[in-house]
Write a protein that holds these residues in place. Structure first.
Motif, PDB file in Angstrom:
ATOM      1  N   VAL A  73      61.712 -39.057   3.072  1.00  0.00           N
ATOM      2  CA  VAL A  73      61.288 -40.683   2.693  1.00  0.00           C
ATOM      3  C   VAL A  73      61.807 -41.178   3.824  1.00  0.00           C
ATOM      4  O   VAL A  73      61.448 -42.063   3.900  1.00  0.00           O
ATOM      5  N   ALA A  74      63.293 -40.844   4.311  1.00  0.00           N
ATOM      6  CA  ALA A  74      63.022 -41.620   6.418  1.00  0.00           C
ATOM      7  C   ALA A  74      62.176 -42.162   6.683  1.00  0.00           C
ATOM      8  O   ALA A  74      61.583 -42.271   7.214  1.00  0.00           O
ATOM      9  N   ARG A  75      61.362 -41.329   6.907  1.00  0.00           N
ATOM     10  CA  ARG A  75      60.718 -40.666   8.372  1.00  0.00           C
ATOM     11  C   ARG A  75      59.188 -41.219   7.926  1.00  0.00           C
ATOM     12  O   ARG A  75      58.470 -41.780   8.317  1.00  0.00           O
ATOM     13  N   LEU A  76      58.359 -40.712   6.527  1.00  0.00           N
ATOM     14  CA  LEU A  76      57.390 -41.521   5.993  1.00  0.00           C
ATOM     15  C   LEU A  76      57.867 -43.309   5.499  1.00  0.00           C
ATOM     16  O   LEU A  76      56.467 -43.854   6.534  1.00  0.00           O
ATOM     17  N   TYR A  77      58.636 -43.789   5.745  1.00  0.00           N
ATOM     18  CA  TYR A  77      59.295 -44.883   5.775  1.00  0.00           C
ATOM     19  C   TYR A  77      59.095 -45.674   7.245  1.00  0.00           C
ATOM     20  O   TYR A  77      58.489 -47.059   7.592  1.00  0.00           O
ATOM     21  N   ALA A  78      59.544 -44.715   8.930  1.00  0.00           N
ATOM     22  CA  ALA A  78      59.081 -45.531  10.153  1.00  0.00           C
ATOM     23  C   ALA A  78      58.057 -45.339  10.185  1.00  0.00           C
ATOM     24  O   ALA A  78      57.622 -46.139  11.045  1.00  0.00           O
ATOM     25  N   ARG A  79      56.934 -44.303   9.769  1.00  0.00           N
ATOM     26  CA  ARG A  79      55.732 -43.824  10.319  1.00  0.00           C
ATOM     27  C   ARG A  79      55.075 -45.083   9.156  1.00  0.00           C
ATOM     28  O   ARG A  79      53.933 -45.801  10.331  1.00  0.00           O
ATOM     29  N   THR A 139      69.908 -37.501   9.407  1.00  0.00           N
ATOM     30  CA  THR A 139      69.146 -36.392   9.989  1.00  0.00           C
ATOM     31  C   THR A 139      67.956 -36.752  10.461  1.00  0.00           C
ATOM     32  O   THR A 139      68.173 -38.387  11.161  1.00  0.00           O
ATOM     33  N   PRO A 140      67.163 -36.106  11.240  1.00  0.00           N
ATOM     34  CA  PRO A 140      66.590 -36.547  11.469  1.00  0.00           C
ATOM     35  C   PRO A 140      64.897 -37.515  11.352  1.00  0.00           C
ATOM     36  O   PRO A 140      65.224 -38.409  11.732  1.00  0.00           O
ATOM     37  N   GLY A 141      64.821 -37.647  10.400  1.00  0.00           N
ATOM     38  CA  GLY A 141      64.080 -38.737   9.629  1.00  0.00           C
ATOM     39  C   GLY A 141      64.969 -40.312   9.471  1.00  0.00           C
ATOM     40  O   GLY A 141      64.257 -40.853   9.892  1.00  0.00           O
ATOM     41  N   LEU A 142      66.454 -40.068   9.188  1.00  0.00           N
ATOM     42  CA  LEU A 142      67.507 -41.250   9.308  1.00  0.00           C
ATOM     43  C   LEU A 142      66.918 -41.574  10.998  1.00  0.00           C
ATOM     44  O   LEU A 142      66.771 -43.328  11.133  1.00  0.00           O
ATOM     45  N   VAL A 143      67.454 -41.170  11.352  1.00  0.00           N
ATOM     46  CA  VAL A 143      67.303 -41.814  13.240  1.00  0.00           C
ATOM     47  C   VAL A 143      65.426 -41.651  13.331  1.00  0.00           C
ATOM     48  O   VAL A 143      65.462 -43.388  14.236  1.00  0.00           O
ATOM     49  N   LEU A 144      64.892 -41.221  12.642  1.00  0.00           N
ATOM     50  CA  LEU A 144      63.641 -41.389  13.710  1.00  0.00           C
ATOM     51  C   LEU A 144      63.369 -43.382  12.497  1.00  0.00           C
ATOM     52  O   LEU A 144      63.169 -44.309  13.540  1.00  0.00           O
ATOM     53  N   SER A 198      63.150 -49.197  13.367  1.00  0.00           N
ATOM     54  CA  SER A 198      63.494 -50.628  13.509  1.00  0.00           C
ATOM     55  C   SER A 198      63.772 -51.024  14.602  1.00  0.00           C
ATOM     56  O   SER A 198      64.241 -52.213  14.379  1.00  0.00           O
ATOM     57  N   THR A 199      64.188 -50.388  15.078  1.00  0.00           N
ATOM     58  CA  THR A 199      65.039 -50.888  16.337  1.00  0.00           C
ATOM     59  C   THR A 199      63.880 -51.605  17.352  1.00  0.00           C
ATOM     60  O   THR A 199      63.787 -52.460  17.576  1.00  0.00           O
ATOM     61  N   ARG A 200      62.571 -50.568  17.138  1.00  0.00           N
ATOM     62  CA  ARG A 200      61.426 -51.386  17.818  1.00  0.00           C
ATOM     63  C   ARG A 200      60.824 -52.187  17.046  1.00  0.00           C
ATOM     64  O   ARG A 200      59.655 -53.291  17.790  1.00  0.00           O
ATOM     65  N   ALA A 201      60.985 -52.788  15.442  1.00  0.00           N
ATOM     66  CA  ALA A 201      60.343 -53.447  14.957  1.00  0.00           C
ATOM     67  C   ALA A 201      61.553 -55.288  15.317  1.00  0.00           C
ATOM     68  O   ALA A 201      60.796 -55.925  15.320  1.00  0.00           O
ATOM     69  N   TYR A 202      62.940 -54.939  15.031  1.00  0.00           N
ATOM     70  CA  TYR A 202      63.536 -56.371  15.883  1.00  0.00           C
ATOM     71  C   TYR A 202      63.228 -56.303  16.914  1.00  0.00           C
ATOM     72  O   TYR A 202      62.710 -57.634  17.265  1.00  0.00           O
ATOM     73  N   SER A 203      62.596 -55.298  18.220  1.00  0.00           N
ATOM     74  CA  SER A 203      62.429 -56.094  19.226  1.00  0.00           C
ATOM     75  C   SER A 203      60.998 -57.082  19.492  1.00  0.00           C
ATOM     76  O   SER A 203      60.933 -57.524  20.381  1.00  0.00           O
ATOM     77  N   VAL A 204      60.527 -56.509  18.615  1.00  0.00           N
ATOM     78  CA  VAL A 204      58.800 -57.123  18.964  1.00  0.00           C
ATOM     79  C   VAL A 204      59.031 -58.368  18.609  1.00  0.00           C
ATOM     80  O   VAL A 204      58.205 -59.270  19.484  1.00  0.00           O
ATOM     81  N   ARG A 205      59.568 -58.206  17.422  1.00  0.00           N
ATOM     82  CA  ARG A 205      60.262 -59.918  16.719  1.00  0.00           C
ATOM     83  C   ARG A 205      61.271 -60.322  17.777  1.00  0.00           C
ATOM     84  O   ARG A 205      61.287 -62.247  17.179  1.00  0.00           O
ATOM     85  N   ALA A 206      61.590 -60.224  18.666  1.00  0.00           N
ATOM     86  CA  ALA A 206      62.955 -61.077  19.717  1.00  0.00           C
ATOM     87  C   ALA A 206      64.080 -61.341  18.972  1.00  0.00           C
ATOM     88  O   ALA A 206      64.165 -62.311  19.416  1.00  0.00           O
ATOM     89  N   LEU A 207      64.089 -60.039  18.143  1.00  0.00           N
ATOM     90  CA  LEU A 207      65.527 -60.096  16.880  1.00  0.00           C
ATOM     91  C   LEU A 207      66.060 -59.263  18.027  1.00  0.00           C
ATOM     92  O   LEU A 207      66.900 -57.883  17.100  1.00  0.00           O
TER      93      LEU A 207
END
Length: 331
Positions: A93-99, A130-135, A140-149
């Motif tokens: 579930v975590a992996r597919l949310y990330a993708r 788990t690997p999915g949670l890491v992903l 989410s890190t990349r999503a925040y950085s794109v919005r300058a947060l």
């Protein structure tokens, strides 16, 4: 594949499902994305069990996103998320949310990307490391950085990298290092060292997708330090890996940035060569993307520098209207 067709025609649906799935997995691993899509769709039509269907939906989404079909991939993964949730497969579930979040960002909808990350993190809040949670943390890190947060994204970046290292997952380590290198908490040389480490991990372990991100981010770090010749080497490697993976939108973004760098130094011939290559690639996109918009902005800069003001103004109006129509001008 002939065996899968034979079983299907003979009415042996169980083995037909097995062999179409296997053919899809082999094609996906070889980045034969259109072929993989076809095999997975044939398998899905054979009434698979819940676990089999979840696997097929997850991989079908991957085949679609590699063809720059972002919205189809998100819709497919949404189905996959529900199947995995019902099966109690939190890591998947975590992996597919990330993708899905990555697909949204690639389409140009930055806010939707962050929304999907936060929704996913809430949904798997009880999931252990788990690997999915890491992903998902990494995305989410990349999503925040794109919005300058970046301040909001920094804890996610630290946790993603630390967890990837603790799990010993080299692929995730390369991805998280490449992302962590973009944060302003590092000095220029510190950021460069992190990106270089990501490249090293990817190359030693033959990681195509992680390698493409690592080379691209290292190129950006080098550009920031003024080392344009070395940056072009890594940018070229990133573009080639994107081509091998069938990631047209990513290839467009990298080549557009190369063209932009050429313009900075007044190298109009090199810039025009890059733009010509990108124009051909844009015709392969199935839907609008953030990379296409970035290319259009770079092209406007090129026209302005050439003094083609009328053409530049006309293209700028068309681009603005297009971005407004699909809500991509909000960020």
């Amino acid at each position: 594949v002939p065996l899968a067709h034979h079983c299907s025609e003979a009415g042996d649906l169980q083995n037909a499902l097995k062999y179409f799935t296997l053919a899809g997995d082999v094609a996906l691993a070889a980045y034969a994305n259109r072929e993989a899509e076809g095999y997975y769709r044939r398998a899905l039509a054979l009434d698979p069990l819940a676990a089999e269907e979840a696997h097929l939906l997850a991989n079908l989404g991957e085949a679609l996103i590699r063809q720059s079909r972002f919205q189809e991939a998100i819709a497919t993964w949404r189905e996959g998320i529900e199947r995995y949730q019902a099966l109690g497969e939190g890591d998947a579930v975590a992996r597919l949310y990330a993708r899905s979040a990555w697909a949204a960002r690639q389409s140009g909808d930055q806010r939707e990307g962050l929304k999907l990350c936060l929704e996913g993190l809430e949904r798997v809040s009880e999931l252990p490391d788990t690997p999915g949670l890491v992903l998902l943390l990494h995305e989410s890190t990349r999503a925040y950085s794109v919005r300058a947060l970046r301040k909001e994204g920094e804890p996610h970046a630290r946790q993603a990298l630390a967890t990837a290292e603790r799990l010993g997952d080299v692929d995730l380590q390369a991805h998280t290092l490449a992302t962590w290198s973009t944060f302003p908490v590092h000095s220029g040389q510190g950021s460069l060292a992190l990106a270089a480490r990501a490249v090293e991990l990817a190359e030693v372990n033959g990681l195509l997708l992680a390698g493409l991100r690592a080379h691209r981010n290292l190129a950006y770090r080098l550009q920031g330090l003024g080392d344009w010749p070395t940056a072009q080497v890594h940018s070229g490697k990133g573009a080639e890996l994107a081509r091998q993976a069938g990631l047209t939108a990513t290839q467009i973004h990298i080549l557009s940035r190369e063209a932009e760098a050429s313009l900075t130094f007044g190298k109009f011939r090199e810039a025009e060569q890059a733009f010509s290559q990108v124009r051909l690639l844009v015709t392969d996109l199935h839907e609008p993307s953030r990379a296409e918009a970035y290319f259009s902005v770079c092209e406007l800069s090129y026209l302005a520098r050439r003094g083609e003001w009328a053409t530049c103004a006309q293209k700028a109006r068309v681009l603005r209207a297009s971005l407004r129509e699909r809500g991509a001008d909000r960020d």
